[in-house]
Design a protein around this motif. Structure first.
Motif, PDB file in Angstrom:
ATOM      1  N   VAL A 143      42.224  15.703  -8.563  1.00 54.31           N
ATOM      2  CA  VAL A 143      41.064  16.058  -7.753  1.00 54.31           C
ATOM      3  C   VAL A 143      40.080  16.777  -8.672  1.00 54.31           C
ATOM      4  N   THR A 144      38.989  16.106  -9.030  1.00 50.83           N
ATOM      5  CA  THR A 144      38.113  16.592 -10.080  1.00 50.83           C
ATOM      6  C   THR A 144      36.657  16.634  -9.635  1.00 50.83           C
ATOM      7  N   ASP A 202      32.217  12.320  -6.381  1.00 50.87           N
ATOM      8  CA  ASP A 202      31.348  11.292  -5.805  1.00 50.87           C
ATOM      9  C   ASP A 202      31.964  10.650  -4.563  1.00 50.87           C
ATOM     10  N   GLN A 203      33.244  10.945  -4.273  1.00 48.97           N
ATOM     11  CA  GLN A 203      33.900  10.351  -3.108  1.00 48.97           C
ATOM     12  C   GLN A 203      33.905  11.255  -1.877  1.00 48.97           C
ATOM     13  N   ILE A 204      33.426  12.477  -2.036  1.00 51.95           N
ATOM     14  CA  ILE A 204      33.479  13.413  -0.912  1.00 51.95           C
ATOM     15  C   ILE A 204      32.119  14.091  -0.734  1.00 51.95           C
ATOM     16  N   VAL A 205      31.909  14.674   0.458  1.00 49.49           N
ATOM     17  CA  VAL A 205      30.642  15.340   0.763  1.00 49.49           C
ATOM     18  C   VAL A 205      30.663  16.783   0.286  1.00 49.49           C
ATOM     19  N   ASN A 206      31.709  17.502   0.650  1.00 53.47           N
ATOM     20  CA  ASN A 206      31.800  18.921   0.318  1.00 53.47           C
ATOM     21  C   ASN A 206      32.721  19.118  -0.884  1.00 53.47           C
ATOM     22  N   PRO A 207      32.203  19.661  -1.993  1.00 51.60           N
ATOM     23  CA  PRO A 207      33.017  19.831  -3.207  1.00 51.60           C
ATOM     24  C   PRO A 207      33.979  21.003  -3.088  1.00 51.60           C
ATOM     25  N   ILE A 256      38.416  17.221  -0.726  1.00 53.20           N
ATOM     26  CA  ILE A 256      38.921  16.399  -1.818  1.00 53.20           C
ATOM     27  C   ILE A 256      40.446  16.393  -1.844  1.00 53.20           C
ATOM     28  N   GLY A 257      41.052  17.540  -1.529  1.00 56.52           N
ATOM     29  CA  GLY A 257      42.514  17.618  -1.467  1.00 56.52           C
ATOM     30  C   GLY A 257      43.071  16.869  -0.271  1.00 56.52           C
ATOM     31  N   ASP A 258      42.390  16.981   0.871  1.00 55.93           N
ATOM     32  CA  ASP A 258      42.819  16.249   2.060  1.00 55.93           C
ATOM     33  C   ASP A 258      42.798  14.750   1.818  1.00 55.93           C
ATOM     34  N   LYS A 259      41.732  14.276   1.171  1.00 62.10           N
ATOM     35  CA  LYS A 259      41.606  12.835   0.904  1.00 62.10           C
ATOM     36  C   LYS A 259      42.714  12.350  -0.022  1.00 62.10           C
ATOM     37  N   ALA A 260      43.004  13.139  -1.057  1.00 57.67           N
ATOM     38  CA  ALA A 260      44.071  12.758  -1.986  1.00 57.67           C
ATOM     39  C   ALA A 260      45.421  12.715  -1.280  1.00 57.67           C
TER      40      ALA A 260
END
Length: 247
Positions: free
Chosen positions: A142-143, A170-175, A181-185
């Motif tokens: 997650v970068t 670039d794949q998420i709205v909130n950095p 980003i962790g939830d998506k991973a």
């Protein structure tokens, strides 16, 4: 479940979420070289101070150290583009030209830099990843970097295939430190975020783990002499992957 051991404590986990720069690979050697080319590209179009531009994005060029609290360590590619554009705007360049110059320069450097020359894995990384895979741990990256650059770096380090999920900003709205980003991973790896540990080199990574309710947040600094005071939310701090064990 696998058992991760750190500093005399152990956690039963399903997965590990890693940051990339400063966590999987050496941060300072990579981004000092990247900045040299970024500056050269911009200076071909606009007169700028190398030291001032470096300071703006969080780089100490004299000591070749990336600030762990600065935009280059924590921010997204777009963050760096806008901050560099602001610097150019302060040099009297019209805002639209400043943004275009900054973004075009980043794209040019990313397309032409010899990444393979500057990428260096952290000590003990490959052995730890192999042991984690053999223990059935799912692993994700997650970068704050863009996904295509992250994928390229992982391929060049020959570690890409260890990861079931690679998510860039670039794949998420909130950095980070938002949990998106962790939830998506974790969704891609089909595991519960509360069953992972997070490993990273910034406090944003540690706060990400906290927001995910991860089992533990492990901060990493690549040298025992390096400042670690920024990792205020870390449960543990390590200098290399030989300080972890997994079975």
């Amino acid at each position: 479940m696998a058992k991760l051991q750190v500093s005399g404590h152990h956690y039963h986990i399903q997965g590990i979420l890693f940051d990339k720069d400063g966590t999987l690979l050496d941060l300072h050697s990579l981004w000092n070289s990247w900045f040299d080319q970024f500056y050269e590209t911009i200076s071909n179009q606009q007169v700028v101070s190398k030291s001032e531009l470096a300071e703006f994005i969080g780089l100490d060029i004299e000591n070749k150290i990336v600030s762990p609290r600065g935009p280059l360590a924590i921010g997204t590619v777009e963050d760096i583009a806008i901050i560099a554009a602001l610097y150019l705007y302060r040099q009297k360049l019209p805002w639209n030209e400043a943004v275009q110059t900054s973004r075009n320069s980043i794209q040019e450097v990313n397309a032409t830099i010899d990444w393979d020359r500057y990428l260096q894995p952290l000590q003990g990384l490959s052995a730890f990843l192999e042991k984690a895979r053999q223990s059935g741990v799912k692993m994700g990256v997650v970068t704050s970097d863009d996904t295509d650059i992250a994928e390229q770096h992982l391929h060049l380090l020959n570690i890409h295939d260890y990861f079931q999920s690679i998510i860039g900003s670039d794949q998420i709205v909130n950095p980070k430190p938002f949990p998106d980003i962790g939830d998506k991973a974790c969704q891609e790896m089909m595991i519960d975020p509360e069953s992972v540990v997070v490993i990273g080199d910034t406090n944003g990574d540690m706060k990400l783990g906290k927001n995910l309710k991860a089992k533990a947040n492990i901060g990493i600094v690549s040298s025992a002499d390096e400042d670690e005071s920024h990792l205020t939310e870390a449960n543990y701090i390590i200098n290399h992957y030989e300080m972890l064990d997994i079975t």
